[in-house]
Design an enzyme around this catalytic site. Structure first.
Site, PDB file in Angstrom:
ATOM      1  N   CYS A 105       0.899  -0.732  -0.058  1.00 55.82           N
ATOM      2  CA  CYS A 105      -0.193   0.440  -0.110  1.00 55.82           C
ATOM      3  C   CYS A 105       0.992   0.768   0.074  1.00 55.82           C
ATOM      4  O   CYS A 105       1.796   1.398  -0.325  1.00 55.82           O
ATOM      5  CB  CYS A 105      -0.723  -0.075   1.268  1.00 55.82           C
ATOM      6  SG  CYS A 105       0.098   0.026   2.578  1.00 55.82           S
ATOM      7  N   TRP A 106       0.795   2.543   0.540  1.00 55.43           N
ATOM      8  CA  TRP A 106       1.493   3.362   0.761  1.00 55.43           C
ATOM      9  C   TRP A 106       2.654   3.619   2.018  1.00 55.43           C
ATOM     10  O   TRP A 106       3.715   3.340   0.825  1.00 55.43           O
ATOM     11  CB  TRP A 106       0.656   4.697   0.882  1.00 55.43           C
ATOM     12  CG  TRP A 106       1.050   6.248   1.132  1.00 55.43           C
ATOM     13  CD1 TRP A 106       1.159   6.368   2.092  1.00 55.43           C
ATOM     14  CD2 TRP A 106       1.824   6.526   0.329  1.00 55.43           C
ATOM     15  NE1 TRP A 106       2.240   7.721   2.464  1.00 55.43           N
ATOM     16  CE2 TRP A 106       2.370   7.770   0.615  1.00 55.43           C
ATOM     17  CE3 TRP A 106       2.391   6.344  -1.088  1.00 55.43           C
ATOM     18  CZ2 TRP A 106       3.159   8.611   0.260  1.00 55.43           C
ATOM     19  CZ3 TRP A 106       3.389   7.197  -1.707  1.00 55.43           C
ATOM     20  CH2 TRP A 106       3.772   8.127  -1.257  1.00 55.43           C
TER      21      TRP A 106
END
Length: 359
Positions: A105-106
């Site tokens: 993810c981020w």
């Protein structure tokens, strides 16, 4: 099975064999992503906004509860989507039992942890990226600071440099095609016939991936051919450190007669929409000059593409000469090759005759 958190270098090595699942929102993925990654968003753009607002304005626990509401109904569809993806890639990854997937993810936080938990529970062997996409961006930017053995293909506009790059690749040479990565041919006409340009961030990711691939195949050694470009390609900017390296590398300059290049350009661009070409001329009106712009546009409207491109080619030749004169390189590094034509097969032979070979 236990979920394994791994660092960026191992993650990218595995990414050449197994699918990479980007669980960020569709908007984040569309802006920029790891090349080759598959979009498997945990939240929609709106859902991400709601969860993020709850996290900032209320509490982490409240945000998690809202996220679980969104996540619950997606669990089965997500598992089935990953199953289909793995099945499609089965020949490449050779996954039969305990298929492997990579998730990020981020920042390597809750989103990747949630999806990784689900896929691990179902039976996938899951690796997650420590630091997430943010860590990948640090890795990508660092690629531009490394040293490469570059050979720059130079030549005035209309020399067929991009086609020559393709032919070099066909003959087993390593190349990086900046214009292909940027979806733009560099001039005011460069967007004609091309897909929309990526974001600057995505362009950098693609370039970093290309450089990484070249190094992974050949190690630190190995010549890479790259076309001489302005630092700006359409709306894309070549990263400063890599641009400076290009400007100090060996240059192979193809010197092709004006009329030959004019014929090549007329055939290459004469097929495009007239209105689009007129707009392209107008975009450089300030630099081209009012009279030359008016004459070039009138020639286009009369379907006299050759005389239009004659005006433009004179302009681009002067522009290229200015850039060549300002080049931060030793003149001894510039090798000039006289070519009588833009014929790609002939010019490849000219290159080989000069014994320009991959080290």
């Amino acid at each position: 099975m236990a979920i394994q958190k791994i660092l960026i270098d191992q993650f990218l090595m595995l990414a050449s064999q197994y699918p990479v699942l980007d669980v960020r929102s569709p908007g984040e993925y569309a802006h920029a992503h790891i090349p080759g990654a598959y979009s498997l968003p945990l939240f929609t753009d709106e859902e991400r906004k709601v969860v993020g607002t709850a996290y900032k304005q209320q509490s982490r626990k409240k945000a998690i509860k809202i996220g679980l509401d969104y996540f619950g109904v997606k669990m089965r569809p997500m598992v089935e989507e990953v199953e289909r993806l793995v099945l499609q890639l089965n020949d490449k990854s050779r996954q039969e039992n305990d298929p492997v997937v990579l998730v990020h993810c981020w920042r390597g936080g809750m989103r990747s942890a949630g999806v990784a938990w689900l896929l691990d529970l179902y039976g996938f062997k899951v690796y997650t990226l420590t630091g997430g996409y943010k860590m990948y961006r640090q890795w990508a930017r660092a690629r531009f600071d490394e040293q490469y053995q570059l050979t720059v293909l130079g030549g005035y506009t209309g020399s067929g440099k991009t086609s020559l790059l393709h032919e070099l690749q066909h003959n087993g040479y390593k190349i990086i095609n900046l214009e292909a990565l940027a979806n733009h041919k560099g001039s005011s006409f460069g967007a004609l016939g091309e897909k929309p340009q990526p974001s600057q961030e995505m362009f950098e990711n693609l370039l970093a991936d290309a450089l990484y691939t070249m190094r992974r195949v050949a190690g630190n050694a190995g010549e890479i051919f790259i076309e001489d470009e302005s630092q700006r390609i359409g709306s894309m900017n070549i990263p400063d450190s890599f641009w400076k390296q290009m400007r100090s590398s060996r240059v192979i300059f193809l010197d092709i007669p004006f009329e030959e290049r004019l014929t090549y350009l007329t055939e290459e661009y004469g097929k495009f929409d007239k209105a689009a070409m007129v707009n392209a001329v107008i975009r450089i009106q300030k630099r081209l000059g009012g009279l030359e712009t008016k004459q070039a546009v009138n020639y286009l409207l009369e379907n006299n593409h050759r005389e239009c491109f004659r005006i433009l080619l004179k302009y681009y030749d002067k522009y290229y000469e200015k850039g060549l004169a300002a080049r931060a390189t030793d003149p001894a590094l510039v090798k000039k090759i006289n070519c009588s034509t833009v014929d790609i097969k002939t010019n490849i032979q000219n290159l080989l005759h000069e014994k320009i070979t991959v080290q």
